[in-house]
Design a protein around this motif. Structure first.
Motif, PDB file in Angstrom:
ATOM      1  N   TYR A 147     -55.254  41.880   5.459  1.00 49.00           N
ATOM      2  CA  TYR A 147     -55.559  42.095   6.877  1.00 49.00           C
ATOM      3  C   TYR A 147     -55.984  40.812   7.572  1.00 49.00           C
ATOM      4  O   TYR A 147     -56.285  40.814   8.745  1.00 49.00           O
ATOM      5  CB  TYR A 147     -56.635  43.187   7.022  1.00 49.00           C
ATOM      6  CG  TYR A 147     -56.196  44.466   6.349  1.00 49.00           C
ATOM      7  CD1 TYR A 147     -55.161  45.213   6.954  1.00 49.00           C
ATOM      8  CD2 TYR A 147     -56.747  44.915   5.151  1.00 49.00           C
ATOM      9  CE1 TYR A 147     -54.725  46.371   6.335  1.00 49.00           C
ATOM     10  CE2 TYR A 147     -56.302  46.057   4.542  1.00 49.00           C
ATOM     11  CZ  TYR A 147     -55.287  46.786   5.124  1.00 49.00           C
ATOM     12  OH  TYR A 147     -54.833  47.900   4.521  1.00 49.00           O
TER      13      TYR A 147
ATOM     14  N   LEU B 178     -55.680  44.535  13.905  1.00 52.29           N
ATOM     15  CA  LEU B 178     -55.827  43.995  12.563  1.00 52.29           C
ATOM     16  C   LEU B 178     -57.265  43.516  12.323  1.00 52.29           C
ATOM     17  O   LEU B 178     -57.843  43.713  11.260  1.00 52.29           O
ATOM     18  CB  LEU B 178     -54.864  42.828  12.352  1.00 52.29           C
ATOM     19  CG  LEU B 178     -53.456  43.174  11.879  1.00 52.29           C
ATOM     20  CD1 LEU B 178     -52.646  41.887  11.668  1.00 52.29           C
ATOM     21  CD2 LEU B 178     -53.484  43.973  10.595  1.00 52.29           C
TER      22      LEU B 178
ATOM     23  N   ALA C 165     -46.088  42.644  10.634  1.00 49.02           N
ATOM     24  CA  ALA C 165     -46.537  44.027  10.365  1.00 49.02           C
ATOM     25  C   ALA C 165     -46.117  44.468   8.977  1.00 49.02           C
ATOM     26  O   ALA C 165     -46.899  45.047   8.213  1.00 49.02           O
ATOM     27  CB  ALA C 165     -45.954  44.947  11.443  1.00 49.02           C
ATOM     28  N   SER C 166     -44.811  44.123   8.616  1.00 50.60           N
ATOM     29  CA  SER C 166     -44.354  44.591   7.307  1.00 50.60           C
ATOM     30  C   SER C 166     -45.050  43.839   6.169  1.00 50.60           C
ATOM     31  O   SER C 166     -45.287  44.402   5.101  1.00 50.60           O
ATOM     32  CB  SER C 166     -42.823  44.476   7.214  1.00 50.60           C
ATOM     33  OG  SER C 166     -42.453  43.140   7.362  1.00 50.60           O
ATOM     34  N   ARG C 167     -45.410  42.497   6.467  1.00 48.47           N
ATOM     35  CA  ARG C 167     -46.123  41.751   5.437  1.00 48.47           C
ATOM     36  C   ARG C 167     -47.519  42.312   5.209  1.00 48.47           C
ATOM     37  O   ARG C 167     -48.004  42.425   4.092  1.00 48.47           O
ATOM     38  CB  ARG C 167     -46.187  40.256   5.813  1.00 48.47           C
ATOM     39  CG  ARG C 167     -45.164  39.458   4.986  1.00 48.47           C
ATOM     40  CD  ARG C 167     -44.975  38.040   5.441  1.00 48.47           C
ATOM     41  NE  ARG C 167     -46.181  37.318   5.726  1.00 48.47           N
ATOM     42  CZ  ARG C 167     -46.292  36.396   6.668  1.00 48.47           C
ATOM     43  NH1 ARG C 167     -45.250  36.158   7.440  1.00 48.47           N
ATOM     44  NH2 ARG C 167     -47.416  35.761   6.850  1.00 48.47           N
ATOM     45  N   VAL C 168     -48.187  42.687   6.348  1.00 46.35           N
ATOM     46  CA  VAL C 168     -49.533  43.257   6.238  1.00 46.35           C
ATOM     47  C   VAL C 168     -49.509  44.524   5.376  1.00 46.35           C
ATOM     48  O   VAL C 168     -50.290  44.696   4.447  1.00 46.35           O
ATOM     49  CB  VAL C 168     -50.100  43.565   7.641  1.00 46.35           C
ATOM     50  CG1 VAL C 168     -51.369  44.412   7.519  1.00 46.35           C
ATOM     51  CG2 VAL C 168     -50.390  42.259   8.350  1.00 46.35           C
ATOM     52  N   SER C 169     -48.504  45.376   5.662  1.00 47.07           N
ATOM     53  CA  SER C 169     -48.491  46.655   4.946  1.00 47.07           C
ATOM     54  C   SER C 169     -48.121  46.455   3.477  1.00 47.07           C
ATOM     55  O   SER C 169     -48.568  47.178   2.615  1.00 47.07           O
ATOM     56  CB  SER C 169     -47.539  47.635   5.640  1.00 47.07           C
ATOM     57  OG  SER C 169     -46.220  47.239   5.394  1.00 47.07           O
ATOM     58  N   ALA C 170     -47.263  45.403   3.199  1.00 49.06           N
ATOM     59  CA  ALA C 170     -46.853  45.187   1.815  1.00 49.06           C
ATOM     60  C   ALA C 170     -47.990  44.570   0.996  1.00 49.06           C
ATOM     61  O   ALA C 170     -48.247  44.979  -0.136  1.00 49.06           O
ATOM     62  CB  ALA C 170     -45.629  44.251   1.787  1.00 49.06           C
TER      63      ALA C 170
ATOM     64  N   ARG D 240     -51.295  44.253   1.922  1.00 50.41           N
ATOM     65  CA  ARG D 240     -52.640  44.727   2.284  1.00 50.41           C
ATOM     66  C   ARG D 240     -53.537  43.563   2.665  1.00 50.41           C
ATOM     67  O   ARG D 240     -54.698  43.512   2.333  1.00 50.41           O
ATOM     68  CB  ARG D 240     -53.276  45.500   1.128  1.00 50.41           C
ATOM     69  CG  ARG D 240     -52.400  46.648   0.619  1.00 50.41           C
ATOM     70  CD  ARG D 240     -53.192  47.902   0.357  1.00 50.41           C
ATOM     71  NE  ARG D 240     -52.304  49.014   0.076  1.00 50.41           N
ATOM     72  CZ  ARG D 240     -51.828  49.822   1.003  1.00 50.41           C
ATOM     73  NH1 ARG D 240     -52.200  49.675   2.267  1.00 50.41           N
ATOM     74  NH2 ARG D 240     -51.015  50.821   0.691  1.00 50.41           N
TER      75      ARG D 240
ATOM     76  N   ASP E  90     -62.648  46.059   6.041  1.00 52.83           N
ATOM     77  CA  ASP E  90     -62.183  45.731   4.694  1.00 52.83           C
ATOM     78  C   ASP E  90     -63.091  44.672   4.058  1.00 52.83           C
ATOM     79  O   ASP E  90     -63.465  44.773   2.892  1.00 52.83           O
ATOM     80  CB  ASP E  90     -60.750  45.202   4.808  1.00 52.83           C
ATOM     81  CG  ASP E  90     -60.060  45.229   3.459  1.00 52.83           C
ATOM     82  OD1 ASP E  90     -60.240  46.244   2.745  1.00 52.83           O
ATOM     83  OD2 ASP E  90     -59.359  44.243   3.131  1.00 52.83           O
TER      84      ASP E  90
ATOM     85  N   VAL F  44     -59.509  46.315  11.477  1.00 50.11           N
ATOM     86  CA  VAL F  44     -59.277  46.777  10.099  1.00 50.11           C
ATOM     87  C   VAL F  44     -59.886  45.790   9.107  1.00 50.11           C
ATOM     88  O   VAL F  44     -60.552  46.168   8.161  1.00 50.11           O
ATOM     89  CB  VAL F  44     -57.767  46.929   9.850  1.00 50.11           C
ATOM     90  CG1 VAL F  44     -57.510  47.283   8.391  1.00 50.11           C
ATOM     91  CG2 VAL F  44     -57.198  47.985  10.767  1.00 50.11           C
ATOM     92  N   GLN F  45     -59.669  44.466   9.415  1.00 51.57           N
ATOM     93  CA  GLN F  45     -60.140  43.428   8.500  1.00 51.57           C
ATOM     94  C   GLN F  45     -61.669  43.446   8.342  1.00 51.57           C
ATOM     95  O   GLN F  45     -62.200  43.295   7.248  1.00 51.57           O
ATOM     96  CB  GLN F  45     -59.676  42.063   9.048  1.00 51.57           C
ATOM     97  CG  GLN F  45     -59.900  40.942   8.051  1.00 51.57           C
ATOM     98  CD  GLN F  45     -59.582  39.592   8.660  1.00 51.57           C
ATOM     99  OE1 GLN F  45     -59.424  39.504   9.879  1.00 51.57           O
ATOM    100  NE2 GLN F  45     -59.517  38.589   7.836  1.00 51.57           N
TER     101      GLN F  45
END
Lengths: 836, 174
Positions: free
Chosen positions: A204, A227, A195-200, A202, A234, A230-231
């Motif tokens: 997806y 995800l 989760a933190s990697r996705v937010s850092a 971006r 995106d 979202v992907q």
């Protein structure tokens, strides 16, 4: 709890696991310790009750005969138990009769007589009371108090152990929980990280990895689904922008990749060839090693347990083919010794962990069995997991046999194969331990072969050893199930008989053994008869310690020997009194020489033809302070036993020589006769000792006559001839004493350089009444004269005897009729009076 | 029950002969008579008193009570002629002058002989009462007991002074 909230999931789980396991362990330890302490207290109480019964029983006579002194002695024996504070016997009226208090517990008040019977714990002490019964009637009570220091010490020790166990188990729980909580916390942590990697970044396209179908798995599915949504959105945005750039980039990448791949391929082919070479070399080294060592080397698949490799040494150790092993690996367990199967199978269950080190027996097809030792060790992957088990199996039969031999030797007598003292003492301890709570008795029989030494001396040690073996075999056969026979050393054996009901039973058993030993032993050409004497001590009446029992049985044995051998004797306390008397005599004897308690008396020897006193026989007297004087036959054998005969004999010889010289100086030409004991005569320095005594006294050797009994010279006639010739060469006179009682051979008498024969008083006593004795005396005199030997008659007491001897031609006489043994001054007076 | 009645009072408070009577009764518990002896065929546990009876009425209350399974019986004999088998024979001081004769007559009869005479145990008697401080001591000739075929308990020997016959001499060893 508040602090717990801030901890990570990992720490929280560790804390929960540790707390739970510690609590459970603490509870279990507490229950075990409490149970054990209670059991220990019960055992202590039981022991004290048994002790009270024993002491109570010992005190019945003391109470019955109103003798607090002996009761006190019985109680004093309790001093051996450090924990006993106080023991007190009360008479029927409840008054203290005899008491014992532990020396450091002085000042302890004597408590009143106990009322209840049961043991109880009060004031940190254990109280036990025992009624003392005689013929069914209570004649007193016994109370014993013991402190509980043993119990307390045990409790403290347990507290320490429990603390240590808790510490170790907490540590283990910590380490285990570190690993165990990983499957639970791992996916959660991974999810959080994704989760933190996705937010850092971006990015997806990332997905959390799903590791299980549990609740966390569902959470990850939901997260990934989210995800995905979202992907999709995106990607739709980006697709339009990227469409144009894509074609150009693709073409360039393809060209680059082709050249890199060609280079890579060439390198990999070379590397692989080198690796194969190295592998083949390593494989060859391994085979050479595995196939040439004595031990069996083998390897298993860890999971399936299937055999991968077994080295050829297997065929030599097991005597079976490798092929049959590979075809039916499970039949391996059938080659194990039946008694070891269980143990090995059990140990093999842990084989998958690579832990195995066992020694066990295997059976070979030819029926023989061998000992092997198998050790295994795990083979691990790089990540530490075990995937193979390797092992070595060695034939250790020779070592096992050596160990067995050593153990057997330590506990058995080499000659007879019977248990030795060491094993005997262990068996005794086991039996006594077993008997502690029953009132069964056991008997200790001490056996000694009668006159075994004679057989050893005359027929040689080899035959003596064979006889001992035969005796041991008979003894072994005579025993019943629970009995033990041991060789105690020399010709002494010792039997421990269980299930005995008192002395009567033990006597019966002894009689049985004696009977079994009586028939002759056939050893080659020899047929030997040997009898046995037995001394019996009964546990617990004659002692509870093995040393005491052996000592008392030995005392009884000694008594049996005194009674004429070939019999048994039960121990009785009165024997100790006798033994003490004997000991006192020994002690006094040792002192007697220093204290000058010996004196010499002399008995005149009278020439029958001239009527003159020609000599005097020196006779030693022992004046024991405050007692009757003792005659030589009462203490000379004892002096020989305790090794005093040398010093005593020397003193007699010196004193007698001195006396003879004094008489000579006073104008009385008296020859002095001195008795030589067998021990003195057989001493290698006998000639030199006599020469020295003569020189010191300044006495002409012809003035000394040595008297030797017939049996002394006949013991080893050949060497006696040599010694007598040496003495004769010095000029000393030689007489054979007690003639007629031994078994002189006439042929030796001719060879002995003897000057005189002394006819034993037994023949002289009945001269007048017994025609046979008279005939013997006449024959001896005529025989002696034909060999030109003088004859001296001893124990002449009547005129009748004197007349007979004169008529028979006897040369010299000695006896009460002519003068009793007397101090030297009296002899001098007697000579003067006769001359006048 | 008999002896405990007799010994009910503390030793010091008893007249000397009440205590000696109690001791005589106690011997039954610590002596074994041979299986074949005439005493074993008696229906009673029998104490004999030879000569003048110093015990007066002391035995009265306990006669008939069971000792070792048999009722206690006390018999008095004026001289050797009327003697019958007894387990225990107390020889009164009135017989001191001819103790040797009494002991000769009893030889081989497996009787536990008891007396107060000074030389009693030295001339072949088995038990002697002697004053030991303010108590009564026992002196026992174990050899004499053995010759009479009596088995004395070790407990009894433990508290007695064990003596030997006078004529016994130190015998040479081996």
């Amino acid at each position: 709890m508040k602090r717990l909230k801030h901890l990570s999931i990992k720490r929280k789980m560790t804390a929960v696991i540790m707390l739970t396991s510690s609590a459970a362990l603490l509870l279990a330890c507490a229950a075990f310790v409490a149970y054990d302490l209670l059991a220990f207290r019960r055992v202590m109480t039981q022991e004290l009750q048994v002790l009270a019964q024993v002491v109570g029983n010992r005190s019945t006579a003391s109470l019955a005969f109103d003798d607090p002194g002996s009761a006190g002695e019985a109680l004093a024996a309790l001093a051996a138990r450090r924990s006993i504070l106080m023991a007190c016997i009360y008479d029927k009226a409840g008054r203290p009769f005899a008491c014992y208090t532990r020396p450091d517990a002085r000042g302890l008040e004597v408590p009143p007589a106990p009322v209840g019977e049961g043991p109880r714990i009060e004031g940190g002490r254990l109280h036990v009371a025992q009624r003392i019964l005689l013929d069914g009637t209570e004649i007193g009570t016994l109370r014993i108090e013991s402190d509980l220091s043993d119990l307390r010490a045990r409790a403290v020790r347990y507290a320490g152990i429990v603390g240590l166990v808790l510490l170790i188990s907490s540590l283990t729980a910590f380490l285990v929980s570190e690993r165990l909580q990983r499957p639970v916390s791992g996916p959660i942590l991974a999810l959080a990280e994704t989760a933190s990697r996705v937010s850092a970044g971006r990015d997806y396209a990332l997905r959390a990895e799903k590791q299980g179908e549990d609740e966390v798995g569902l959470l990850i599915d939901a997260f990934n689904e989210m995800l995905g949504q979202v992907q999709l959105r995106d990607e739709a945005l980006l697709r339009a922008k990227e469409g144009a750039e894509a074609a150009a980039v693709e073409a360039r990448r393809l060209a680059e990749a082709t050249s890199v791949a060609n280079l890579q391929l060439a390198r990999e082919v070379a590397e692989r060839r080198r690796a194969e070479e190295a592998l083949r070399e390593s494989e060859q080294r391994f085979r050479q090693l595995a196939e040439n060592i004595d031990a069996v080397f083998w390897m298993l698949e860890a999971d399936s347990g299937s055999l991968i490799y077994v080295s050829p040494a297997y065929e030599r150790v097991w005597g079976r083919s490798l092929r049959s092993l590979h075809e039916q690996p499970m039949r391996f367990f059938e080659t194990l010794h039946r008694e070891d199967q269980g143990r090995v199978t059990e140990a093999a269950e842990r084989l998958a962990e690579g832990v195995f080190d066992e020694e066990y027996r295997i059976l070979r097809p030819d029926g023989s069995q061998r000992w092997v030792r198998t050790r295994a060790f795990p083979v691990r992957r790089i990540d530490g997991s075990v995937y193979r088990i390797a092992g070595i199996t060695q034939d250790v039969t020779d070592r096992k046999k050596a160990e067995e031999t050593i153990r057997h030797r330590a506990y058995h007598d080499e000659l007879t194969g019977l248990p030795n003292r060491l094993l005997f003492a262990e068996r005794f301890a086991q039996i006594v331990e077993h008997l502690r709570r029953s009132d069964e008795t056991i008997a200790l029989l001490f056996l000694d072969l009668d006159r075994f030494k004679t057989i050893n001396d005359t027929l040689g040690h080899a035959l003596g050893d064979r006889l001992l073996k035969a005796v041991a075999e008979r003894l072994r056969l005579s025993l019943r199930g629970g009995d033990t026979v041991a060789r105690f050393g020399g010709d002494e054996f010792i039997v421990l008989a269980t299930g005995i009901e008192g002395g009567h039973d033990a006597a019966h058993l002894s009689e049985k053994i004696l009977q079994l030993m009586r028939p002759p032993y056939r050893l080659g050409v020899h047929e030997l008869r040997i009898t046995t004497s037995v001394g019996i001590a009964v546990y617990p009446d004659d002692g509870t310690e093995i040393e005491t029992l052996i000592k008392n049985a030995d005392t009884a044995l000694y008594r049996a020997k005194e009674r004429g051998r070939n019999c048994f004797q039960l121990y009785s306390p009165a024997m100790n009194a006798r033994a003490l008397e004997q000991l006192a005599l020994e002690n006094d004897l040792r002192r007697a020489l220093e204290q000058m308690e010996f004196t010499l008396h002399y008995q005149p020897e009278v020439d029958l033809r001239s009527g003159r006193i020609v000599g005097a026989e020196a006779l030693v007297r022992w004046q024991r302070p405050g007692r009757e004087p003792l005659l030589p036959q009462q203490f000379i054998p004892l002096a020989e036993d305790v090794g005093l005969i040398g010093a005593l004999g020397e003193w007699v010889l010196r004193t007698a020589c001195d006396q003879s010289r004094q008489w000579n100086a006073a104008g009385l030409p008296l020859r002095v006769a001195v008795n030589l004991s067998p021990r003195e005569f057989e001493h290698k320095d006998v000639t030199r000792g006599i020469a020295r005594a003569l020189a010191q006294a300044g006495l002409d050797p012809a003035g000394l006559e040595l008297e030797l009994t017939e049996s002394t010279v006949m013991r080893d006639a050949e060497s006696a001839v040599r010694t007598l010739r040496d003495l004769k060469a010095m000029g000393v006179q030689i007489a054979i004493d007690d003639f007629g009682t031994g078994h002189s051979s006439l042929s030796y008498l001719k060879r002995f350089p003897v000057d005189a024969l002394k006819i034993d008083q037994a023949f002289v006593r009945d001269l007048a009444t017994d025609p046979e004795d008279a005939a013997i005396v006449k024959a001896v005199i005529s025989l002696a004269h034909s060999l030109e030997i003088q004859v001296i008659a001893e124990g002449v007491e009547t005129e009748q005897q004197l007349e007979f001897l004169r008529a028979a031609g006897c040369d010299v006489v000695q006896g009460f009729l002519l003068g009793p043994p007397a101090p030297p001054e009296a002899i001098a007076d007697l000579v003067r009076n006769r001359t006048n | 029950v008999a002896e405990s009645n007799l010994a009910a009072e503390h030793a010091a408070a008893l007249p000397e002969y009440r205590l000696k009577a109690a001791f005589l009764c106690q011997f039954f518990h610590f002596v074994r008579w041979p299986e074949t002896s005439p005493q074993q065929h008696l229906a009673t546990s029998r104490i004999g008193i030879l000569g003048e009876d110093p015990f007066d009425e002391v035995f009265k209350p306990v006669e008939g009570t069971l000792i070792e399974g048999r009722p206690l019986e006390v018999r008095r004999f004026h001289n050797l002629k009327g003697m019958e088998p007894c387990h225990i024979l107390f020889i009164s001081a009135s017989e001191d002058a001819h103790l040797a004769e009494v002991l000769t007559a009893l030889r081989g009869s497996s009787t536990l002989t008891v007396s107060e005479a000074a030389q009693f145990t030295r001339i072949g008697g088995i038990v002697r009462f002697y004053p030991k401080g303010d108590r009564i001591g026992l002196e026992i000739n174990a050899g004499a007991a053995e010759r009479a075929g009596l088995k004395l308990s070790a407990k009894l020997l433990d508290l007695a002074k064990v003596v030997a016959d006078e004529e016994r001499k130190a015998a040479p060893r081996r």
